[in-house]
Structure formats: structure tokens, C-alpha cells
Design a protein around this motif. Sequence first.
Motif, PDB file in Angstrom:
ATOM      1  N   CYS A 189       0.831  -1.304   0.113  1.00  0.00           N
ATOM      2  CA  CYS A 189      -0.040  -0.097  -0.030  1.00  0.00           C
ATOM      3  C   CYS A 189       0.726   1.082   0.037  1.00  0.00           C
ATOM      4  O   CYS A 189       1.908   1.424   0.771  1.00  0.00           O
ATOM      5  N   TYR A 190       0.431   2.224  -0.961  1.00  0.00           N
ATOM      6  CA  TYR A 190       1.275   3.537  -0.939  1.00  0.00           C
ATOM      7  C   TYR A 190       0.772   4.259   0.249  1.00  0.00           C
ATOM      8  O   TYR A 190       1.521   5.286   0.574  1.00  0.00           O
ATOM      9  N   ASN A 191      -0.059   3.830   0.986  1.00  0.00           N
ATOM     10  CA  ASN A 191      -0.291   4.734   2.405  1.00  0.00           C
ATOM     11  C   ASN A 191       0.040   4.003   3.709  1.00  0.00           C
ATOM     12  O   ASN A 191      -0.271   4.388   4.589  1.00  0.00           O
ATOM     13  N   CYS A 198      -4.854   0.125   2.580  1.00  0.00           N
ATOM     14  CA  CYS A 198      -5.772   1.025   2.776  1.00  0.00           C
ATOM     15  C   CYS A 198      -7.286   0.833   1.707  1.00  0.00           C
ATOM     16  O   CYS A 198      -8.204   1.157   1.857  1.00  0.00           O
ATOM     17  N   GLY A 199      -6.812   0.115   0.548  1.00  0.00           N
ATOM     18  CA  GLY A 199      -7.893  -0.226  -0.160  1.00  0.00           C
ATOM     19  C   GLY A 199      -8.299   0.502  -1.417  1.00  0.00           C
ATOM     20  O   GLY A 199      -9.027   0.170  -2.381  1.00  0.00           O
ATOM     21  N   CYS A 201      -5.758   2.982  -2.757  1.00  0.00           N
ATOM     22  CA  CYS A 201      -4.558   3.551  -3.590  1.00  0.00           C
ATOM     23  C   CYS A 201      -4.196   2.622  -4.561  1.00  0.00           C
ATOM     24  O   CYS A 201      -4.931   1.606  -4.717  1.00  0.00           O
ATOM     25  N   CYS A 204      -2.816  -0.643  -4.019  1.00  0.00           N
ATOM     26  CA  CYS A 204      -3.813  -1.674  -3.226  1.00  0.00           C
ATOM     27  C   CYS A 204      -4.918  -2.048  -4.295  1.00  0.00           C
ATOM     28  O   CYS A 204      -5.476  -3.170  -4.131  1.00  0.00           O
TER      29      CYS A 204
HETATM   30 ZN    ZN Z   1      -3.435   1.520  -0.319  1.00  0.00          ZN
END
Ligand code: ZN
Length: 221
Positions: A189-191, A198-199, A201, A204
Motif C-alpha cells: 500500500c502506498y499509504n 488502505c484499499g 490507493c 492496493c
Molecule cells: Zn493502499
Amino acid sequence: MNKDNALVVFSGGQDSTTCLFWAKREFKQVYALSFRYGQKHEKEVDLARAIASKAGVDFSVMDVPFIGRLGHNALTDISLTMDEQIPDGAVCPNTFVPGRNLFFLSIAAVYAREKGISHLVTGVSQTDFSGYPDCRDSFIKSLNVTLNLAMDEQFVIHTPLMWLDKAETWALADELGVFDLVRHETLTCYNGIPGDGCGHCPACKLRREGLEKYLSTKNNK
Ligand code: ZN
């Protein structure tokens, strides 16, 4: 060719973790190398260390913060909002870190040479390359030649995921017996949220779509 040992360029994400276990199947001894390049989520290095320890492989980290500072991108610059896709008129999204794979593989080759390792493994994929030019097969082949010329060595860069899509990468993790580990303990995940992330990005989304596709084909068998 010495098939005894290999060095995996390792971020602790889905792709490189699958490659780590692929390398463990293919080589007697496996080393993992991670990089602190100024990424927003440095905890990915801690997760990578934990996975490497579980896998029983030698783990090292290189500090290369200049990579994040050199090129303007959304993975190292907290003021930038991540592109969800390639913007009109652009070549790639702003999550592309210019030169990252070039630097990582070049540094990995020098490190490998010091240890007498000639096999390098990277999780790049041309199939789901998100517009990143340094994930393409032509770049990897070109760099392989360059590295060999640069150090008069016979490195072989292995790219087990090059022609796999994300669903096939999940299938490979399952085949290697690490589906649950990859699903719950890696960070893509980039977050910066491990596991299913995070679902929303781009990383994700790609990961989830591949997972759903893999699970639906598996359940239909
Ligand atoms: Zn993400």
C-alpha cells in the motif's frame, strides 16, 4: 554457473516477498537487500526485516536517501497527491521514482559481487507495470548487459514475475506455500498500511483486483 546463492532486491511488498520465497526454492542460500530511499513509509524496512527473518535469509539495508531527493515523486514527497492513473500527456504516474530500479539493481550488483553472488532477483513485472519504464523486460536485459560490462562479471538478473499478472503472482505465492504470509504480512500500500492495505490507493487496487481474480479462479476449479 553457481546456483548456490542469490541476492533478492527486497522491499517487503507482495512482489518481492513472492520472489524471496521463489529464490529460496531455486537457490541454496538467499540474501535479501532493502533500501531506505526516502520513502514516506520507512516502516516497510522493518516489515521487510521481519519477513526475511521468518524466511531465514540474510538481511541488509542500504541507505540511499538521495534517490528520493533527486527525482520529484509522490512516494517520497509528502506534499504530492498520488496519481490514480497516468495523467493525460504524462508518460507515467507521479508514483514513479525515477531511477529507482536502476540504482537498486546497480547497488545490489556491487553488493552481490563483494559476496561472490552472481544471481540477482527482482520482482518487477511488465504485465502490471503501472507505466513504470524500469519494470520492463527490455530495461532489465539492457541493465544486465551493462552491469556485466561495468564489473566484468557474469551476473544473471532473474525476474520470476516479469510475465505474470497480479492474479498469477498470488497463484505463485500459494504454490510456494506463503499465500497467507504474503497476504497478511507484506506492505504494498502506498499509504503504508500492511496486509490488505488502505484499499483505495493504486497499489492496493491492483493487488486486490489480482487477489479477487485469483480466488475466483481457484474456487471455480
Ligand atoms: Zn493502499
